[in-house]
Design an enzyme around this catalytic site. Structure first.
Site, mmCIF file in Angstrom:
data_model
loop_
_atom_site.group_PDB
_atom_site.id
_atom_site.type_symbol
_atom_site.label_atom_id
_atom_site.label_comp_id
_atom_site.label_asym_id
_atom_site.label_seq_id
_atom_site.Cartn_x
_atom_site.Cartn_y
_atom_site.Cartn_z
ATOM 1 N N GLU A 173 0.733 -1.041 -0.066
ATOM 2 C CA GLU A 173 0.266 -0.158 -0.221
ATOM 3 C C GLU A 173 0.423 1.339 -0.058
ATOM 4 O O GLU A 173 1.484 1.961 1.234
ATOM 5 C CB GLU A 173 -0.513 0.013 1.200
ATOM 6 N N GLY A 179 -6.599 6.874 0.209
ATOM 7 C CA GLY A 179 -7.173 7.631 1.087
ATOM 8 C C GLY A 179 -6.801 9.171 0.036
ATOM 9 O O GLY A 179 -7.697 10.359 0.212
ATOM 10 N N SER A 219 -6.817 3.800 -2.720
ATOM 11 C CA SER A 219 -7.611 4.151 -3.719
ATOM 12 C C SER A 219 -8.134 3.252 -4.645
ATOM 13 O O SER A 219 -8.298 3.691 -5.729
ATOM 14 C CB SER A 219 -6.710 5.845 -4.654
#
Ligand code: PGA
Length: 261
Positions: A173, A179, A219
């Site tokens: 990630e 986000g 995302s």
């Protein structure tokens, strides 16, 4: 070649009410009955609500293949650890998974690599599977440090005993993609996933490299999940914002699976 069953994990973070669980689980199950593969066989779905919601989630999923995950795990079975989550109690509730090392834990709550590993080890020792998160910050990517940072975070997995390695799922990630609406391109993600698998091959052995599932997170949404899942070394998705709504999470999963059938 070992078949790696795709995993789609919903990370609710500190969102939603306990009352939201029943309609969510029902909505997700209804929509996944039309998925291009069979839930629980062709793919796994893991839901990580806040710890306060886990008992209710487990009650509502006793007869469904949805698996529950904690978002973090304590470093001991019990004791004077205010605010921590016991892996023994996670097991008692029937929770099968814990996320460890999520970037919000690493960067907002300043959990360092050693603490992340202590949590990981405690979860593994209790028989939980872990989603072990790694990823670089934007300034690290700009300084060409992505592989160095990810390797430093992964290095702790060298301490995991061979018999516990099947309990480990890795999630890449990139912090700059979480986000923010700015996802890594499938090519950018695959470059790191391939590197992680090579690292695993060298450090944890070829059997683990072939079988370990490496999820992408940051995302992910219904519009990009198919292209991301089309990459050879991406075995699933860890989804935050787009997992909060059952319809949107089901679309992420169904589109992602289109690359696999
Ligand atoms: P996001 O979060 O999908 O909202 O970017 C992913 C995560 O933090 O696991």
């Amino acid at each position: 070649m070992a078949k790696r069953i795709p995993v789609f994990a919903a990370n609710w973070k500190m969102n939603k009410a306990v009352a939201d669980i029943a309609p969510y689980v029902k909505g997700l199950a209804d929509q996944l009955s039309h998925a291009p593969a069979k839930l629980g066989e062709g793919f796994q779905v893991v839901i990580a609500p806040p710890a306060t919601h886990l008992a209710a989630l487990r009650q509502m999923t006793t007869t469904s293949p949805f698996e529950a995950s904690s978002q973090n795990c304590g470093t001991a079975k019990s004791g004077a650890f205010t605010g921590e989550i016991s892996p023994v109690v996670l097991k008692e509730l029937g929770v099968k998974w814990s996320i460890t090392g999520h970037s919000e834990r690493r960067h907002v709550y300043k959990e360092d690599d050693a603490l992340v590993y202590a949590r990981t080890k405690c979860a593994l020792d209790e028989g939980l599977s872990v989603i072990f998160c790694v990823g670089e910050k934007i300034e690290e990517r700009r300084a060409n440090q992505t592989f160095t940072v990810v390797e430093r975070q992964l290095a702790w997995l060298k301490q995991v005993p061979q018999n516990q390695l099947p309990q480990v799922v890795i999630a890449y990630e990139p912090v700059w993609a979480i986000g923010t609406g700015e996802n890594a391109t499938p090519g950018q993600a695959e470059e790191v996933h391939r590197h992680i698998r090579m690292w695993v091959n060298k450090n944890l052995g070829p059997v683990t490299a072939e079988s370990v599932r490496i999820l992408y997170g940051g995302s992910v949404k219904a519009e990009n999940s198919k292209d991301i899942m089309a990459e050879a070394d991406i075995d699933g998705l860890l989804v935050g914002g787009a997992s909060l709504d059952a319809t949107s999470f089901a679309s992420v999963i169904k589109n992602g699976l289109l690359s696999r059938v």
